[in-house]
Design an enzyme around this catalytic site. Sequence first.
Site, PDB file in Angstrom:
ATOM      1  N   LYS A  80       0.806  -1.226   0.000  1.00  0.00           N
ATOM      2  CA  LYS A  80       0.000   0.000   0.000  1.00  0.00           C
ATOM      3  C   LYS A  80       0.834   1.269   0.000  1.00  0.00           C
ATOM      4  O   LYS A  80       2.031   1.258   0.222  1.00  0.00           O
ATOM      5  CB  LYS A  80      -0.984  -0.020   1.186  1.00  0.00           C
ATOM      6  CG  LYS A  80      -2.157  -0.960   0.904  1.00  0.00           C
ATOM      7  CD  LYS A  80      -3.214  -0.918   1.965  1.00  0.00           C
ATOM      8  CE  LYS A  80      -4.351  -1.887   1.563  1.00  0.00           C
ATOM      9  NZ  LYS A  80      -5.289  -2.109   2.662  1.00  0.00           N
ATOM     10  N   ARG A 140      -3.095  -9.776   5.948  1.00  0.00           N
ATOM     11  CA  ARG A 140      -3.585  -9.926   4.559  1.00  0.00           C
ATOM     12  C   ARG A 140      -2.464  -9.499   3.618  1.00  0.00           C
ATOM     13  O   ARG A 140      -2.021  -8.353   3.669  1.00  0.00           O
ATOM     14  CB  ARG A 140      -4.822  -9.046   4.375  1.00  0.00           C
ATOM     15  CG  ARG A 140      -5.468  -9.137   3.007  1.00  0.00           C
ATOM     16  CD  ARG A 140      -6.702  -8.242   2.945  1.00  0.00           C
ATOM     17  NE  ARG A 140      -7.354  -8.323   1.652  1.00  0.00           N
ATOM     18  CZ  ARG A 140      -6.990  -7.627   0.583  1.00  0.00           C
ATOM     19  NH1 ARG A 140      -5.973  -6.783   0.662  1.00  0.00           N
ATOM     20  NH2 ARG A 140      -7.649  -7.754  -0.555  1.00  0.00           N
TER      21      ARG A 140
END
Length: 279
Positions: free
Chosen positions: A221, A256
């Site tokens: 991210k 995740r």
Amino acid sequence: MTNSSVPLPGGRVLRLAARPLVMGVLNVTPDSFSDGGRHDEGARAVAHGLQMAAEGADILDIGGESTRPGYTPVSAEDEIARVEPVIRALAAQVSIPISIDTMKAKVAARALAAGASIVNDVWGFQRDPDMARVVADHGAAAVLMHNRESEDASLDIVQEVRAFLLRSMEIAQAARISLDRLILDPGIGFGKTPEQNMTLVREIGALAALGCPVLLGASRKRIVGAVTGRADPRDRLAGTLALHTLGALQGARIIRAHDVAPHVDAMKMVAAFTAQGRA
Ligand code: PMM
């Protein structure tokens, strides 16, 4: 660290252990590098899912709609057409739980019927009013993620996320979903400033105090790119591993991630480190 086994539909089990679990990300979205049709896309996704399971993934998270900032919305029918055959094929070949990453109750219902057993809702039951009922009807588990439409640097982000997730838990309880079937997620990158994202990783304990396991998803991210200066998400593995390891030390029980094999090794190191610390 408490260990527990949560029975899921289809005879599957979510086993929380001393080693933080690794949830492998499987996005079934059209690949701009491929001229293949839907079949190729599905076949590639199934192969990738099998590979992640072989690498030691504890959960496979399948999504048919990108939820990144500026994403293009997809209809429920298109989303179902993408994910349903992939879930069906993977459910027949792996024994680990499969989660469906969707904010639409219609998609969740079809995915659960096809063999998924966890619903990963990036709006924590607060977008589609039918979502909690669908989860309850199937006896499934759910990941409830915090989300916001826009950033607000003036917010006390820990309080904001706690209040949102408490509301999500109330919605779940009103639908008669027991607390042991819920997983909470601060939603890294969803309507937060870089500083707020970092604060949430540091303050995972304040979310775990709500009484459910916490999932952390920072894989590739922007927060990792901002700190490391890596513009291409594919170059963010080392930064991702560092941040996920820190999150696991702060109490995250599920990570995740796109890159399963290195995460399984990293989480084994975390488990060994924390076990030794307790001895
Ligand atoms: N991030 C993305 C998608 N789904 N679900 C949960 N529970 N938590 C997350 O952090 C999360 C998510 C966006 O990342 P991707 O596009 O790389 O899958």
